[in-house]
Design an enzyme around this catalytic site. Sequence first.
Site, PDB file in Angstrom:
ATOM      1  N   ASP A 170      34.585  31.977  47.657  1.00  0.00           N
ATOM      2  CA  ASP A 170      34.579  31.781  46.200  1.00  0.00           C
ATOM      3  C   ASP A 170      34.448  33.125  45.475  1.00  0.00           C
ATOM      4  OD1 ASP A 170      34.363  28.822  46.567  1.00  0.00           O
ATOM      5  OD2 ASP A 170      32.444  29.406  47.414  1.00  0.00           O
ATOM      6  N   HIS A 198      28.682  25.663  47.383  1.00  0.00           N
ATOM      7  CA  HIS A 198      30.109  25.836  47.673  1.00  0.00           C
ATOM      8  C   HIS A 198      30.794  24.494  47.405  1.00  0.00           C
ATOM      9  CE1 HIS A 198      33.855  27.059  49.403  1.00  0.00           C
ATOM     10  NE2 HIS A 198      33.790  26.124  50.332  1.00  0.00           N
TER      11      HIS A 198
END
Length: 342
Positions: A170, A198
């Site tokens: 990410d 996440h």
Amino acid sequence: MWFILLYLKSMAKNPVRVLVTGAAGQIGYALVPMIARGVMLGPDQPVILHMLDIPPAAEALNGVKMELVDAAFPLLKGVVATTDVVEACTGVSVAVMVGGFPRKEGMERKDVMTKNVSIYKSQASALEKHAAANCKVLVVANPANTNALILKEYAPSIPEKNITCLTRLDHNRALGQISERLNIQVSDVKNVIIWGNHSSSQYPDVNHATVKTPSGEKPVKELVGDEAWLHGEFIATVQQRGAAIIKARKLSSALSAASSACDHIRDWVLGTPQGTWVSMGVYSDGSYKVPAGLIYSFPVTCQNGEWKIVQGLSIDEFSRKKLDLTAEELSEEKALAYSCLS
């Protein structure tokens, strides 16, 4: 000449045993050659790869082993390909947990969590009993934060600081979006932050991010000059990038996930550059008013094989709400996981 020096250096180092679970899968297939080439632990560090997968994937796993032999990687000093969790975990110093049970159509979250509790309970026990003393663990399989928490529960002798999950993917996605927006090299952008889970509740934060320019470092916010984009489309794009890739490829992110796993371990082991932080899912100590006892993504620096949460960053009202929202989701996941433990 330089490669001869590197080769001689690598000859002087003992090989590091690296475990990859789910090694016959998409991410595993992308990841193992990167490790064998030195992307994860450095161009002078020999490795012995331990690859684990489930019995139905044994034949495919053997095929991956054959390809590793055929690639003749100079740093690769051995390959263990097995469906036996004890054999896979024995003596490993780095464990990358890619294998997990994916959510399928019609499944409730608790069903998925129950399956993963079972998988991570077994693997945690094997790591605790058979891995090297200071084994570093990176959980990639989703739900990554909570799978890491389950692993921690069942491997109490592994220090909590050694159990992490992957949010570097990410983080790298956020760097990529800023570089695309500003039409600059991604290597010139630094210090974005991924806070939290996440999942699509994560908070990609550029409030402290900078760009290297000919006239020195400048804030990303100043160069972008569009708060609506930074608070809206940018965040949504990073949060939903995995789904966008599945839509485009009809398969989930593999190449980028594998590359990010290498980045995570490399920086953890070899250190982050001075003045640069990265995002890692780590065990919360209560920093930034995040509940202690969650595996939560924070900005960290790494030195001498240890990570440390970056302290003292200002958190504005918009960010505070986002940090709390993703913490709430993780607390709910934790409660769900613990209800499956029994």
